[in-house]
Motif scaffolding. Sequence first.
Motif, PDB file in Angstrom:
ATOM      1  N   ASP A   1      48.265  30.845  26.941  1.00 53.48           N
ATOM      2  CA  ASP A   1      47.390  30.525  25.655  1.00 53.48           C
ATOM      3  C   ASP A   1      46.145  29.930  26.218  1.00 53.48           C
ATOM      4  OD1 ASP A   1      46.283  29.954  23.409  1.00 53.48           O
ATOM      5  OD2 ASP A   1      47.530  28.267  22.902  1.00 53.48           O
ATOM      6  N   VAL A   2      45.361  30.941  26.626  1.00 47.90           N
ATOM      7  CA  VAL A   2      44.284  30.714  27.513  1.00 47.90           C
ATOM      8  C   VAL A   2      43.411  29.421  27.222  1.00 47.90           C
ATOM      9  CG1 VAL A   2      42.163  31.389  28.621  1.00 47.90           C
ATOM     10  CG2 VAL A   2      44.066  32.766  28.291  1.00 47.90           C
ATOM     11  N   GLU A   3      43.307  28.262  27.863  1.00 44.27           N
ATOM     12  CA  GLU A   3      42.525  27.031  27.670  1.00 44.27           C
ATOM     13  C   GLU A   3      41.428  26.939  28.418  1.00 44.27           C
ATOM     14  OE1 GLU A   3      45.257  24.045  28.306  1.00 44.27           O
ATOM     15  OE2 GLU A   3      46.720  24.495  26.944  1.00 44.27           O
ATOM     16  N   GLU A   4      41.381  27.563  29.560  1.00 45.92           N
ATOM     17  CA  GLU A   4      40.508  27.439  30.593  1.00 45.92           C
ATOM     18  C   GLU A   4      40.257  28.938  31.405  1.00 45.92           C
ATOM     19  OE1 GLU A   4      39.437  24.007  33.269  1.00 45.92           O
ATOM     20  OE2 GLU A   4      40.836  25.244  34.436  1.00 45.92           O
ATOM     21  N   VAL A   5      39.074  29.377  31.762  1.00 46.89           N
ATOM     22  CA  VAL A   5      38.959  30.463  32.450  1.00 46.89           C
ATOM     23  C   VAL A   5      38.091  29.866  33.690  1.00 46.89           C
ATOM     24  CG1 VAL A   5      37.814  32.698  32.589  1.00 46.89           C
ATOM     25  CG2 VAL A   5      39.025  31.997  30.583  1.00 46.89           C
ATOM     26  N   GLU A   6      38.419  30.550  34.930  1.00 47.16           N
ATOM     27  CA  GLU A   6      37.642  30.018  36.136  1.00 47.16           C
ATOM     28  C   GLU A   6      37.189  31.345  36.618  1.00 47.16           C
ATOM     29  OE1 GLU A   6      38.985  26.136  38.132  1.00 47.16           O
ATOM     30  OE2 GLU A   6      40.465  27.383  37.689  1.00 47.16           O
ATOM     31  N   THR A   7      35.862  31.498  37.355  1.00 47.48           N
ATOM     32  CA  THR A   7      35.484  32.756  37.717  1.00 47.48           C
ATOM     33  C   THR A   7      34.594  32.282  39.066  1.00 47.48           C
ATOM     34  OG1 THR A   7      33.382  32.976  36.486  1.00 47.48           O
ATOM     35  CG2 THR A   7      35.007  34.115  35.737  1.00 47.48           C
ATOM     36  N   PHE A   8      34.520  33.202  40.164  1.00 47.26           N
ATOM     37  CA  PHE A   8      33.922  33.273  41.156  1.00 47.26           C
ATOM     38  C   PHE A   8      33.328  34.507  41.693  1.00 47.26           C
ATOM     39  CE2 PHE A   8      32.800  33.595  45.546  1.00 47.26           C
ATOM     40  CZ  PHE A   8      32.018  32.700  45.696  1.00 47.26           C
ATOM     41  N   SER A   9      32.031  34.729  41.749  1.00 51.80           N
ATOM     42  CA  SER A   9      31.395  35.858  42.407  1.00 51.80           C
ATOM     43  C   SER A   9      30.345  35.447  43.205  1.00 51.80           C
ATOM     44  CB  SER A   9      30.431  36.388  41.296  1.00 51.80           C
ATOM     45  OG  SER A   9      29.600  35.684  40.695  1.00 51.80           O
ATOM     46  N   PHE A  10      30.003  36.118  44.419  1.00 52.58           N
ATOM     47  CA  PHE A  10      29.134  35.928  45.283  1.00 52.58           C
ATOM     48  C   PHE A  10      27.645  35.940  44.814  1.00 52.58           C
ATOM     49  CE2 PHE A  10      32.739  38.032  47.639  1.00 52.58           C
ATOM     50  CZ  PHE A  10      32.899  37.028  48.570  1.00 52.58           C
ATOM     51  N   THR A  11      27.385  36.230  43.778  1.00 49.22           N
ATOM     52  CA  THR A  11      25.966  36.213  43.212  1.00 49.22           C
ATOM     53  C   THR A  11      25.749  35.145  42.393  1.00 49.22           C
ATOM     54  OG1 THR A  11      26.510  37.465  41.258  1.00 49.22           O
ATOM     55  CG2 THR A  11      25.507  38.614  43.420  1.00 49.22           C
ATOM     56  N   GLU A  12      27.058  34.483  41.431  1.00 51.09           N
ATOM     57  CA  GLU A  12      26.872  33.486  40.702  1.00 51.09           C
ATOM     58  C   GLU A  12      27.562  32.364  41.137  1.00 51.09           C
ATOM     59  OE1 GLU A  12      27.583  34.635  36.541  1.00 51.09           O
ATOM     60  OE2 GLU A  12      26.516  36.658  37.023  1.00 51.09           O
ATOM     61  N   GLY A  13      28.421  32.370  42.122  1.00 48.85           N
ATOM     62  CA  GLY A  13      29.304  31.263  42.309  1.00 48.85           C
ATOM     63  C   GLY A  13      30.445  30.851  41.548  1.00 48.85           C
ATOM     64  N   PRO A  14      30.974  29.554  41.820  1.00 50.91           N
ATOM     65  CA  PRO A  14      32.012  29.363  40.593  1.00 50.91           C
ATOM     66  C   PRO A  14      31.384  28.915  39.259  1.00 50.91           C
ATOM     67  CG  PRO A  14      31.356  27.599  41.957  1.00 50.91           C
ATOM     68  CD  PRO A  14      30.756  28.510  42.528  1.00 50.91           C
ATOM     69  N   LYS A  15      32.295  29.335  38.548  1.00 49.67           N
ATOM     70  CA  LYS A  15      32.107  28.953  36.717  1.00 49.67           C
ATOM     71  C   LYS A  15      33.265  28.582  36.082  1.00 49.67           C
ATOM     72  CE  LYS A  15      27.638  31.510  36.118  1.00 49.67           C
ATOM     73  NZ  LYS A  15      26.923  32.177  34.996  1.00 49.67           N
ATOM     74  N   THR A  16      33.360  27.733  35.193  1.00 53.52           N
ATOM     75  CA  THR A  16      34.424  27.299  34.481  1.00 53.52           C
ATOM     76  C   THR A  16      34.346  27.417  33.014  1.00 53.52           C
ATOM     77  OG1 THR A  16      35.443  25.795  36.082  1.00 53.52           O
ATOM     78  CG2 THR A  16      36.135  25.426  34.056  1.00 53.52           C
TER      79      THR A  16
END
Length: 134
Positions: free
Chosen positions: A115-130
């Motif tokens: 049951d997704v509460e949080e999504v974290e991403t990382f990309s070299f162009t945008e950096g980390p995002k939550t």
Amino acid sequence: MINYAELLKATPTGVLATRDGEGVKTRVFQYLFSEGNKVYFCTSSAKPVYAQIQANPRVSFCTYAADFNPVLSVNGKAVFADDIALKTRALDENPGIKGIYNTPDNPVFQIFYIDVEEVETFSFTEGPKTYRVS
């Protein structure tokens, strides 16, 4: 909000992290499908991961593209779903899993979702995002 279901579909194999007593345990896992904010997986009730999730349902699944761009983690509470239609879908869409469990009424075949509460991403162009999911 990022379309994390599309990213999961593109890179379905990743790492599932669970609590193991006072420690943490990771293992390779396969994403099956998503419905809304529910991200589905399956396992056997005979595996340690099943007992770990029962003891502490807080989990994280991380996957990434071959070039690590992007890296995606979905975090939340794992919930087991005793739903024959979901099990049938999982087997119909995944011949490898069907080869293991054969039928949706196999007593060790367990399907669960985060049951997704949080999504974290990382990309070299945008950096980390939550992203918080409501």
